[in-house]
Design an enzyme around this catalytic site. Structure first.
Site, PDB file in Angstrom:
ATOM      1  N   GLU A 146      14.664  19.856  -0.963  1.00 14.97           N
ATOM      2  CA  GLU A 146      15.069  18.457  -1.094  1.00 14.97           C
ATOM      3  C   GLU A 146      14.273  17.729  -2.170  1.00 14.97           C
ATOM      4  O   GLU A 146      14.801  16.861  -2.866  1.00 14.97           O
ATOM      5  CB  GLU A 146      14.929  17.742   0.247  1.00 14.97           C
ATOM      6  CG  GLU A 146      15.849  18.263   1.325  1.00 14.97           C
ATOM      7  CD  GLU A 146      17.309  18.331   0.898  1.00 14.97           C
ATOM      8  OE1 GLU A 146      17.747  17.479   0.101  1.00 14.97           O
ATOM      9  OE2 GLU A 146      18.006  19.251   1.359  1.00 14.97           O
ATOM     10  N   GLU A 201      22.772  22.008  -7.569  1.00 13.31           N
ATOM     11  CA  GLU A 201      21.772  22.683  -6.735  1.00 13.31           C
ATOM     12  C   GLU A 201      20.714  23.414  -7.559  1.00 13.31           C
ATOM     13  O   GLU A 201      19.796  24.022  -6.986  1.00 13.31           O
ATOM     14  CB  GLU A 201      22.459  23.677  -5.790  1.00 13.31           C
ATOM     15  CG  GLU A 201      23.377  23.050  -4.765  1.00 13.31           C
ATOM     16  CD  GLU A 201      22.645  22.217  -3.729  1.00 13.31           C
ATOM     17  OE1 GLU A 201      21.450  22.485  -3.488  1.00 13.31           O
ATOM     18  OE2 GLU A 201      23.268  21.310  -3.148  1.00 13.31           O
TER      19      GLU A 201
END
Length: 816
Positions: free
Chosen positions: A604, A633
């Site tokens: 994260e 990502e």
């Protein structure tokens, strides 16, 4: 990533029990050393340096994913170019008076301009959003009038984008705060307030996306070789994406089609909210209260302590870890250890079944609501998405989804199939190995000599035993080395080493930083050399099952923007949310994390760093904004690699009581265990990816054809989806080639698959695998200079910061 005015949310991986072990939101992992790996160049026609073996991780960025056009804006009164550094007030003139005493329409935290999270109540939402939208409508109309009065050759970038950004920024901050609170502090009153005003927000989004005046202005800039050619690469991206997203938003449709298109958007927004509410309500409704020590045999001390703490919270004031009673829930910190360690097989099945039947007609443990069944909700969502795609001229929704991504539908499907083929046989071997291991230890000896087969609720338990025996350590022994304070210190030390920024905690009371829970923390990023602040972020780390949705995600609070800079500043600094659902502190100890929770935190922060370390001053492409979904990502999976770097891990792994550093031999075992049952974990992720792609293509197309022929394709209520066209039966058929262990008859996983039904991953779940190739290449650059060569690692880290993190959406991923 961005958030869409349709109130989409994107977050961590869905909670599921893999056929090969336990995986969960923000805790899924697969690193299959497959024999065949395709590169991005093979998939989309560009070149990359090289491709590495792949891993799976499925945490999410918060989505709201909207067209760039939704950086809405106000108008100037004449067709005069206005630079991005003009006074913000030039774009905010309106006759509507906004009540700045309403906490949704004012800010806190001084120059940080933060939402007043601790002051916002449900009854503030309707008056704030209603008056704000009225003001924005006026400002948009003024902008349209202004643009319509200009000749196409005279329109400049600054006539359109700064007004749109100024208008959209205020709506994003207000509506974004509402949606954030709904994710982390959910109440029935908040739900009702959101449902009340959401249609008006969605309608305004359609109004902007389909503005002919705004669309024509962007087309005029795009077609003006001189004006367009003078723009920076980032601003060209802004123009091009606005044109594309307006077209995907229905701007060119005939009036009757446009009306239907907008009706579909409203229905989808409502269905998405319903889906999420059903999942959350199902998750928090299930409680397994255990009173006998035999029921919790095998559970580690940390799981027992948490279960006792949960029991006390639910009224058992004298509950203890040693004597109970113990309360188990479907929240990951409770659910995952139970399936991995509980020796009572029938109780593992009970937990597994409860999780797999969430938000379905089988969720009989939900008693406070009449209907939480998401099967018809999913069917409606798929049908409406297909209709929306066909209105825009696409064969099916998957192709519409790919129109804004790096991949094509064909290349994404081909890549997933190649990976499936490469790992399927390996996964079969892994399952057979696990079965034989379990049988040697007494599993499967049923009554009358019958041999039981390994079921889904057995796999996590026996996989954990096999892992312990193979590698000589128990995951539970790692927890004391991974206290949250030490993990954060080590993670921040890595950030400083790689990107030359210090991460410093801010005293929220002293600085007047608004928070929504007492456990929430706030941090500042400072440039290592200048000591200037460059960004900030919130950290909401702990699970709160009664009010906080599951998973892990990163979201924007505010983005970097020159236009929206506070007084006496050149730019507004970005602020991020980092939200996880890790093990909370228990019995006076700090949060002691699992290794997977450590990975999730790294993941994260990777997302957050792309948002926070951007150097783009044009808000529509600053940070994660404007980045293609199947590349987003990259920074997150890149950061995960560092968990397996010796210097990094030993720097953060210190025993919370003794201060002892994690032994080198234990680190070596962790690294060796990295590939344990990797093919099985990868195959499970590929199953999700392929189901997602095919639900949004083959299934939806066939469903429409069957409706035309009079067939019943959505007969799912009584049959549980066993009709030929039901989504559950369809997933089973896909599973025949993607799953080693057949699903249970009661498997209703799709009913809680929020990534694709209530998030930004519809026909995009493949993105996790796609982006991992890019991230593997990025980490390989560090490996090539030597991870112990500090000077060279810092140099490559600076290059990564100056490109991937700094450029954000201002350059196409393959050009970065």
């Amino acid at each position: 990533m961005y958030r869409s005015l349709g109130a989409i949310t994107m977050s961590s991986a869905p909670m599921f029990v893999s056929t090969s072990g336990v995986s969960g939101r923000g805790a899924c992992r697969a690193q299959c050393m497959v024999r065949h790996v395709c590169t991005i160049s093979a998939m989309c026609g560009a070149s990359t340096r090289r491709s590495n073996p792949m891993r799976a991780r499925t945490t999410r960025i918060s989505a709201w994913r909207a067209p760039a056009l939704l950086y809405l804006a106000a108008a100037s009164s004449t067709c005069v170019s206005m630079s991005a550094s003009s006074e913000h007030s030039n774009y905010t003139k309106t006759t509507t008076t906004l009540d700045r005493t309403n906490p949704l329409l004012s800010t806190a935290g001084g120059s940080l301009l933060l939402p007043r999270f601790n002051d916002i109540h449900p009854d503030h939402i309707r008056p704030a959003i209603t008056s704000l939208l009225k003001s924005l409508e006026e400002r948009l109309s003024l902008l349209e009038t202004n643009l319509a009065s200009c000749s196409s050759s005279s329109i400049k970038y600054d006539d359109v984008v700064p007004p749109l950004e100024a208008l959209g920024d205020e709506l994003e901050r207000a509506w974004g705060a509402v949606n954030h609170l709904k994710s982390v502090k959910d109440t029935e009153e908040l739900r009702k307030a959101v449902e009340d005003v959401q249609p008006t927000v969605v309608a305004f989004g359609s109004r902007v996306a389909q503005s002919n005046a705004v669309y024509n202005a962007f087309k005029a800039i795009q077609n003006n070789a001189t004006a367009y050619g003078a723009l920076s690469a980032a601003r060209k991206r802004v123009v091009d994406k606005n044109v594309r997203d307006a077209e995907l938003g229905g701007v060119a449709l005939e009036e009757e089609q446009k009306q239907r298109f907008n009706e579909i958007k409203q229905q989808l927004a409502k269905l998405s909210t319903t889906f999420s509410n059903n999942v959350l309500d199902s998750t928090k409704a299930f409680v397994l209260r255990l009173t006998e020590k035999s029921d919790v045999k095998g559970l580690p001390a940390s799981a027992l302590a948490l279960a006792a703490q949960q029991a006390r919270a639910k009224g058992d004031e004298n509950a203890t870890a040693e004597n109970g009673p113990w309360v188990m829930t479907l929240d990951a910190p409770s659910f995952v250890p139970f399936l991995q360690h509980a020796e009572r097989r029938e109780l593992r099945e009970k937990m597994y079944k409860a999780s797999l039947t969430r938000a379905s007609e089988l969720a009989t443990y939900v008693t406070e609501r009449d209907d939480v069944n998401n099967i018809p909700v999913c069917e409606q969502i798929l049908s409406l998405r297909h209709e929306r795609a066909q209105l825009l001229g696409f064969e099916h929704y998957a192709k519409l989804s790919m129109a804004s991504k790096m991949a094509t539908f064909e290349s994404a499907s081909e890549q997933m199939e190649k990976l499936r083929f490469a790992c399927f046989a390996i996964a079969q071997d892994e399952h057979e190995q696990l079965t034989q291991f379990a049988r040697k230890r007494g599993f499967g000896e049923g009554e009358e000599g019958e041999t039981q087969k390994l079921e889904h609720w057995d796999v996590p338990f026996w996989a954990e035993r096999l892992k312990e025996e193979t590698f000589g350590f128990e995951e539970e022994t790692l927890r004391p080395y991974f206290s949250l304070p030490r993990v954060l210190d080590g993670l921040f030390a890595l950030v400083k080493r790689l990107f030359e920024v210090d991460v410093v905690e801010v005293d929220v009371k002293e600085r007047g930083i608004p928070v929504w829970d007492d456990s929430v923390r706030f941090f500042e990023l400072r440039d290592e050399k200048t000591r200037d602040a460059v960004a900030y972020f919130y950290l909401d780390a702990f699970s709160r099952p009664a009010e906080k949705r599951g998973g892990a995600w990163m979201d924007e609070v505010v983005g970097r923007s020159a236009l929206c800079a506070p007084v006496d500043a050149d730019v507004r600094l970005p602020v991020a949310h980092m939200v996880t659902n890790q093990s909370p502190p228990v019995d006076g100890q700090p949060s002691l994390m699992t290794f997977r929770e450590v990975e999730t935190l790294f993941h994260e922060l990777g997302h957050a760093l792309q948002h926070m370390l951007t150097k783009q001053d044009d808000a529509p492409v600053a940070g994660i904004r404007g980045v293609e979904w199947d590349a987003v990502e990259l920074p997150s999976t890149f950061m995960e690699n560092w968990v397996y770097d010796r210097e990094t891990l030993l720097g953060l792994a210190q025993h919370f009581e003794t201060g002892e550093t994690l032994p080198n031999e234990l680190f070596d075992k962790i690294v060796k265990a990295k590939k344990f049952r990797a093919a099985s974990l990868l195959l499970r992720q590929l199953h999700f990816s392929i189901v997602d792609l095919e639900l949004h293509s083959d299934y939806s197309t066939a469903a429409v054809g069957a409706v035309g022929s009079g067939d019943d394709v959505c007969a799912t209520q009584d049959s549980g989806g066993e009709a030929r066209g039901g989504i559950l039966a369809f997933e089973r058929r896909v599973g025949e080639r993607t799953l080693v262990l057949a699903p249970q008859e009661y498997d209703r996983f799709l009913c809680s698959f929020g990534h694709i039904f209530a998030g930004g991953y519809a026909a995009g779940y493949y993105s996790y695998k796609w982006a991992e190739i890019l991230s593997a290449d990025a980490f390989a650059a560090f490996e090539e200079v030597g991870l112990q060569n500090d000077d060279k690692v810092r140099a490559v880290g600076r290059q990564f910061r100056d490109t991937v993190l700094a450029l954000g959406g201002g350059l196409a991923p393959l050009e970065v």
